[in-house]
Design a protein around this motif. Structure first.
Motif, PDB file in Angstrom:
ATOM      1  N   TYR A 144       0.856  -1.194   0.000  1.00  0.00           N
ATOM      2  CA  TYR A 144       0.000   0.000   0.000  1.00  0.00           C
ATOM      3  C   TYR A 144       0.891   1.242   0.000  1.00  0.00           C
ATOM      4  N   LEU A 145       0.457   2.258  -0.742  1.00  0.00           N
ATOM      5  CA  LEU A 145       1.242   3.478  -0.881  1.00  0.00           C
ATOM      6  C   LEU A 145       0.446   4.679  -0.367  1.00  0.00           C
ATOM      7  N   GLY A 146       1.079   5.453   0.490  1.00  0.00           N
ATOM      8  CA  GLY A 146       0.421   6.633   1.044  1.00  0.00           C
ATOM      9  C   GLY A 146       1.417   7.747   1.287  1.00  0.00           C
ATOM     10  N   PHE A 147       1.032   8.718   2.118  1.00  0.00           N
ATOM     11  CA  PHE A 147       1.946   9.802   2.466  1.00  0.00           C
ATOM     12  C   PHE A 147       1.606  10.322   3.862  1.00  0.00           C
ATOM     13  N   SER A 148       2.617  10.895   4.524  1.00  0.00           N
ATOM     14  CA  SER A 148       2.372  11.591   5.785  1.00  0.00           C
ATOM     15  C   SER A 148       2.452  13.085   5.502  1.00  0.00           C
ATOM     16  N   TYR A 149       1.583  13.852   6.151  1.00  0.00           N
ATOM     17  CA  TYR A 149       1.404  15.251   5.767  1.00  0.00           C
ATOM     18  C   TYR A 149       1.671  16.198   6.918  1.00  0.00           C
ATOM     19  N   HIS A 150       2.490  17.223   6.621  1.00  0.00           N
ATOM     20  CA  HIS A 150       2.752  18.299   7.572  1.00  0.00           C
ATOM     21  C   HIS A 150       2.576  19.656   6.894  1.00  0.00           C
TER      22      HIS A 150
END
Length: 368
Positions: A144-150
């Motif tokens: 699974y591919l995602g991202f963490s966001y700041h």
């Protein structure tokens, strides 16, 4: 342990283990992780049903420790989450290969573009790394591919539209919901079918320990529950959430979180109202909203323990002026007056904290 169905394909423990704050052999930046203590905590997590483990290329030493600690368990009994950090190593192929080596595995179940922020969205979203990671998905090396966001809420829709993401990781807690961007990010995700992983549920410990008068207000209602449990229970009725990550670095923290996630017990309406009141009183007391992630420490030329210094700053501002003496207890050469003002720390800070400015202020406070 509560579990959450993820896309109708896997079952994830609602409590996940973050490894950014594994116990170390000393308090100085760069101190090695204490493997024996870390392994004991990870063993407890596995025995208690936690099956989601989060690490990152920039969590110094954590990938190796996590890989070693989990090596004795069947690979299908847990899920690994790791991240590509463009600021640490722009060569995404080399970084991913190194992560596999450190973890001692042939696949990463949940892979994220790490710490996306407004100032380098163009740099990462237009690179060919997404195509490369998508190819690894087809091969099964990434599941699974995602991202963490700041980044900002304004840029969030652009990132969501850039790819058919499997999941997203955001900083979510009641403090950031009331006084930060967490609510706007979560509500944007409610318009999608993307599951959410939570980081910083107790805001780096800020919501686990408060001034005694504020803690008493919560303890009067729930005397047998920890202060941290209120933050965890506040999250429970958020339908989009798949996993709540906690950087547990002691068995006591592990036991407390396990007790919370052993049952579905979200805050009542009355408890939520109390949390809002307490949080409103707490906000002015937090002068610097540092979460202790230590991203700022890795490239500091003077190896200053920046989170420790900022904690001292906050203590001074909490009507504890005598705490300024704590600055003298820091190692020589690693004190606020040694800061070069280079700004590397600010560059890596997910909260955008102007660390050099606080260092200068502390230097002036010491002169008073």
């Amino acid at each position: 342990m509560q579990y959450k169905d993820f896309r109708g394909e896997v079952s994830l423990s609602r409590l996940g283990m973050g490894t950014m704050r594994l116990p170390r052999e000393g308090n100085q930046p760069g101190a090695p992780i204490d493997f024996a203590k870390s392994e004991t905590i990870i063993d407890k997590a596995m025995a208690s049903g936690i099956n989601y483990y989060d690490t990152a290329y920039v969590y110094s030493g954590s990938e190796e420790v996590l890989g070693r600690a989990l090596a004795k368990y069947p690979r299908d009994s847990y899920y690994l989450a790791d991240k590509f950090n463009i600021l640490a190593e722009p060569d995404y192929k080399a970084q991913f290969t190194e992560e596999l080596r450190r973890l001692g595995t042939d696949r990463i179940d949940f892979y994220l573009l790490h710490e996306l922020r407004d100032n380098f969205l163009d740099q990462i979203l237009t690179r060919e790394c997404l195509g490369y990671f998508e190819e690894l998905k087809r091969k099964g090396t990434i599941r699974y591919l995602g991202f963490s966001y700041h980044g900002s809420p304004e840029q969030f829709p652009r990132v969501l539209a850039a790819y058919d993401w499997d999941f997203v990781q955001i900083q979510l807690n009641y403090f950031d919901w009331l006084f930060g961007d967490a609510r706007a990010l979560y509500e944007a995700l409610e318009q999608t079918d993307i599951p959410v992983m939570v980081m910083e549920p107790v805001r780096g410990g800020r919501l686990a320990e408060m001034p005694p008068a504020l803690e008493k207000r919560l303890k009067d209602v729930e005397p047998d529950r920890s202060i941290a449990s209120w933050a965890m229970r506040w999250l429970m009725d958020k339908e989009k959430l798949a996993v709540v990550l906690s950087g547990m670095n002691t068995l006591e923290q592990m036991e407390d979180n396990l007790a919370v996630f052993s049952e579905y017990s979200p805050l009542t309406a009355e408890e939520k109202a109390l949390v809002e009141e307490v949080c409103a009183e707490y906000r002015p007391l937090i002068s610097v909203a540092c979460t202790g992630c230590r991203y700022c420490c890795e490239e500091c030329p003077k190896q200053i323990n920046i989170p420790r210094v900022l904690n001292i700053y906050n203590d001074i501002k909490l009507d504890r002026a005598w705490r300024i003496d704590f600055l003298k207890m820091l190692d020589e050469g690693r004190r606020p007056e040694d800061c070069l003002g280079c700004g590397l720390c600010k560059k890596h800070c997910p909260q955008g904290i102007d660390v050099p400015a606080y260092m200068k202020e502390l230097v002036e406070l010491e002169k008073q």
